[in-house]
Design an enzyme around this catalytic site. Structure first.
Site, PDB file in Angstrom:
ATOM      1  N   LYS A  80      -2.436   9.442   4.369  1.00  0.00           N
ATOM      2  CA  LYS A  80      -2.436   8.765   5.510  1.00  0.00           C
ATOM      3  C   LYS A  80      -1.194   7.500   5.813  1.00  0.00           C
ATOM      4  O   LYS A  80      -0.479   7.632   5.060  1.00  0.00           O
ATOM      5  CB  LYS A  80      -3.749   7.876   5.604  1.00  0.00           C
ATOM      6  CG  LYS A  80      -3.688   7.152   4.312  1.00  0.00           C
ATOM      7  CD  LYS A  80      -5.294   6.332   4.370  1.00  0.00           C
ATOM      8  CE  LYS A  80      -5.194   5.423   3.239  1.00  0.00           C
ATOM      9  NZ  LYS A  80      -6.705   4.962   3.117  1.00  0.00           N
ATOM     10  N   HIS A  81      -1.028   7.189   6.933  1.00  0.00           N
ATOM     11  CA  HIS A  81      -1.454   7.303   8.427  1.00  0.00           C
ATOM     12  C   HIS A  81      -0.745   8.041   9.373  1.00  0.00           C
ATOM     13  O   HIS A  81       0.420   7.335   9.587  1.00  0.00           O
ATOM     14  CB  HIS A  81      -1.991   5.800   8.695  1.00  0.00           C
ATOM     15  CG  HIS A  81      -2.647   5.039   8.124  1.00  0.00           C
ATOM     16  ND1 HIS A  81      -2.039   4.572   6.791  1.00  0.00           N
ATOM     17  CD2 HIS A  81      -4.009   4.857   7.744  1.00  0.00           C
ATOM     18  CE1 HIS A  81      -3.151   3.762   6.181  1.00  0.00           C
ATOM     19  NE2 HIS A  81      -4.243   4.007   6.654  1.00  0.00           N
ATOM     20  N   ASP A 140      -8.275   7.492  11.808  1.00  0.00           N
ATOM     21  CA  ASP A 140      -8.441   6.015  11.068  1.00  0.00           C
ATOM     22  C   ASP A 140      -9.882   5.422  11.818  1.00  0.00           C
ATOM     23  O   ASP A 140     -10.390   5.962  12.883  1.00  0.00           O
ATOM     24  CB  ASP A 140      -7.344   5.024  11.509  1.00  0.00           C
ATOM     25  CG  ASP A 140      -7.297   4.135  10.289  1.00  0.00           C
ATOM     26  OD1 ASP A 140      -8.066   3.807   9.663  1.00  0.00           O
ATOM     27  OD2 ASP A 140      -6.014   3.366  10.251  1.00  0.00           O
ATOM     28  N   HIS A 152      -5.799  -2.980  13.303  1.00  0.00           N
ATOM     29  CA  HIS A 152      -7.194  -3.551  13.399  1.00  0.00           C
ATOM     30  C   HIS A 152      -7.226  -4.646  14.450  1.00  0.00           C
ATOM     31  O   HIS A 152      -8.296  -4.714  15.198  1.00  0.00           O
ATOM     32  CB  HIS A 152      -7.486  -4.238  12.075  1.00  0.00           C
ATOM     33  CG  HIS A 152      -7.686  -3.281  11.015  1.00  0.00           C
ATOM     34  ND1 HIS A 152      -6.553  -2.935  10.194  1.00  0.00           N
ATOM     35  CD2 HIS A 152      -8.744  -3.107  10.294  1.00  0.00           C
ATOM     36  CE1 HIS A 152      -6.933  -2.352   9.182  1.00  0.00           C
ATOM     37  NE2 HIS A 152      -8.372  -2.186   9.388  1.00  0.00           N
ATOM     38  N   ARG A 201       0.814  -1.189   0.012  1.00  0.00           N
ATOM     39  CA  ARG A 201       0.076   0.023  -0.116  1.00  0.00           C
ATOM     40  C   ARG A 201       0.790   1.335  -0.143  1.00  0.00           C
ATOM     41  O   ARG A 201       0.375   2.291  -0.565  1.00  0.00           O
ATOM     42  CB  ARG A 201      -0.697  -0.023   1.397  1.00  0.00           C
ATOM     43  CG  ARG A 201      -1.965  -1.208   1.187  1.00  0.00           C
ATOM     44  CD  ARG A 201      -2.481  -1.184   2.690  1.00  0.00           C
ATOM     45  NE  ARG A 201      -3.210  -0.098   2.982  1.00  0.00           N
ATOM     46  CZ  ARG A 201      -3.967   0.192   4.066  1.00  0.00           C
ATOM     47  NH1 ARG A 201      -3.664  -0.692   5.195  1.00  0.00           N
ATOM     48  NH2 ARG A 201      -4.620   1.154   4.453  1.00  0.00           N
TER      49      ARG A 201
END
Length: 591
Positions: free
Chosen positions: A225-226, A311, A238, A192
């Site tokens: 981000k982040h 987030d 997460h 990413r």
């Protein structure tokens, strides 16, 4: 006249000092939008001012009015008066389902008409709209742009993503990713990110932001981000609280560099991460709820004046420490403006109202964030037109030109890290074999690759294996490999929420190591985790594609058959195997 000549000389010197690339000048204040935002603000109760700071998830589907989903969405919009939505994927039986573009636009139009004020609709369009919506341009992951050193491609992707987003009813894009991925064991960022070099990441981030802002007719909010940087972590937020335990000097020279570039290019928003940052915040709490990080560093030191969005607040990196209400209050105290996906919207609003009543948060603080949100809605033109034209969607999404441009990036990203015996391109494709290693039994991965291969070679043996393949099938595949002129192993290991690691699942790793020790040279092609070579040091050749999209599969086949030059350079280092910037250059095979 002298004054004009002096001013021109000063400007020329300034431009020369910046190497012909002066820092972008902040746009002048939009007085009309500011006036509209102030007018909206005056008409809102304290409850509704708080509710404007809440963004809740929807699936981009068009559920019937009788459904529980629709009733929930209606309650959020009609009764709670939330400020917006974020479009997320629905997961059915372990498979991710992308939204239908037309159904999604119809649903968002319904919600917009139902809402007193325009809704601000957001989405994680990191790979273009295709990350959430079907039938849109499937751009490769950011790291593919890094490997291709395709800055024009990053700019193009930003512009096209803005166009597709606005056509679908999305005005706020949660991209680009400004993380510097310098931790090979990072389970959630990985491809990413544009790469490991902060300056290179910064160049792509700036290009993307410029592209997304290039067409006033398709204006979107763009988000880096982040913050403060999720690249050097080994915990998926997460699943728990990650920690970035580095010095302030390191932060200034690595993690903060792309965010500074984003701010210089007038990025609209910055997303906070649920990451502990000991160098700035002594308490082991997420940056999302740290005033030292958001107010002290992001607002103060870096001078960011745009929207700070959290987030997702349903992630365990936050929920393990705080309830929905307490997390929301702390995030606002820390300096956040928009609360993304609190686990309970009503609890979040009620907790903030209690905090205002008790004096913990001032009304001025609420108005400050609400005005930022309302001003953004006005700048986007939502006060004049908040719905989209369903009949025009097909003119804006997934056209041949954008597909060709995305394919070009995928082709240029192919990076050959090892090539013992000149195994790539394949010398005898018809006498080679291909093993497609899937992450799950029902995955769509590899289908494009097999289709492209069959159009070139009908005789090449192809087998698809997954974590549930029986030992007998794996053993038979080992025997098959031994008789092949070369064995191509296509492996998908992708970063994703709740995955926790980036290893081949099941017995697939043992299978690859077994055939690597056999007589057939193994060509390992990674479509996800570029660090996969560390687990399979005996392979003869290793090629990284840095993306899982079908266009990367097509690019891999073209590279294996010698139809395109292999020109990519590693945007990350592979510890013990390759340095950043390396890549074996291979010309097109002579016909």
């Amino acid at each position: 006249m002298r004054r004009l000549l002096f001013a021109a000389a000063v400007l020329a010197i300034a431009v020369f000092a910046w190497g012909q690339s002066p820092r972008p000048i902040s746009p002048p204040p939009d007085r009309a939008s500011a006036s509209t935002a102030q007018q909206w603000l005056r008409g809102l109760s304290l409850h509704d001012r708080v509710a404007q700071l809440i963004a809740m998830p929807c699936f981009g589907e068009n559920p019937p009015a009788r459904s529980d989903d629709f009733k929930k969405f209606r309650h959020w919009v009609h009764d709670l008066h939330i400020g917006g939505f974020i479009v997320v994927n629905r997961v059915v039986n372990g498979s991710v389902r992308n939204a239908d573009p037309y159904g999604m636009a119809v649903f968002l139009n319904k919600m917009q008409r139902m809402s007193r004020l325009p809704l601000l609709v957001s989405a994680d369009f990191e790979r273009g709209a295709s990350m959430r919506v079907a039938d849109t341009t499937k751009f490769p992951h950011d790291m593919a742009f890094g490997a291709a050193r395709d800055y024009d491609g990053s700019r193009y992707e930003g512009a096209n993503t803005a166009k597709e987003a606005r056509a679908l009813g999305v005005q706020w894009v949660f991209a680009p990713d400004a993380d510097v991925n310098n931790n090979p064991d990072n389970p959630i960022i990985n491809i990413r990110s544009y790469g490991e070099d902060p300056q290179e990441v910064a160049r792509h981030v700036g290009a993307y932001v410029d592209g997304a802002h290039s067409d006033p007719a398709n204006r979107v909010l763009v988000t880096a981000k982040h913050f403060p940087g999720h690249g050097d972590t080994s915990v998926d937020t997460h699943m728990g609280l990650a920690k970035l335990d580095v010095s302030r000097e390191r932060l200034n020279t690595v993690e903060f560099v792309p965010f500074r570039a984003a701010i210089e290019h007038n990025v609209d928003a910055i997303m906070s991460a649920h990451i502990a940052l000991p160098a700035i915040e002594p308490d082991e709490i997420p940056a999302t709820v740290s005033a030292k990080v958001l107010k002290g560093v992001l607002r103060g030191d870096l001078g960011f004046k745009g929207i700070i969005v959290t987030d997702a607040m349903d992630m365990q990196g936050l929920t393990r420490q705080f309830s929905a209400g307490e997390a929301s209050v702390r995030a606002l105290e820390a300096g956040a403006d928009v609360l993304l996906m609190p686990t309970d919207a009503e609890e979040a609003i009620a907790a903030i109202l209690r905090a205002v009543k008790s004096g913990r948060i001032t009304r001025k603080r609420i108005d400050e964030s609400t005005l930022r949100v309302l001003s953004a809605k006005a700048r986007l033109g939502l006060g004049k037109k908040r719905t989209v034209d369903i009949e025009s969607i097909n003119e804006a999404i997934d056209n041949p030109e954008t597909r060709d441009r995305a394919q070009l990036t995928a082709d240029r990203a192919a990076t050959l890290v090892r090539n013992d015996g000149s195994a790539v391109p394949l010398r005898n494709p018809d006498r080679s074999c291909l093993f497609v290693l899937l992450e799950s039994r029902y995955s769509q991965q590899g289908r494009q690759m097999i289709q492209d291969l069959r159009s070139r070679s009908r005789n090449l043996e192809v087998r698809t294996l997954d974590p549930f393949s029986p030992d007998s099938e794996l053993a038979d595949s080992v025997k098959l490999s031994a008789g092949c002129d070369a064995t191509v192993v296509a492996a998908w290991v992708t970063a994703g929420a709740y995955r926790g690691n980036l290893a081949l699942p099941g017995n697939l790793a043992e299978f690859v190591n077994t055939i690597s020790a056999g007589p057939s040279p193994v060509v390992l092609v990674s479509f996800g985790n570029p660090y996969l070579l560390r687990a399979f040091p005996k392979v003869a050749a290793y090629m990284a594609m840095f993306s899982t999209v079908p266009m990367s599969e097509t690019a891999a086949i073209k590279a294996l058959f010698g139809e395109i030059p292999i020109t990519g350079h590693l945007p990350v280092s592979i510890p013990g195997f390759a340095k950043i910037g390396e890549g074996i250059q291979v010309p097109i095979r002579a016909k």
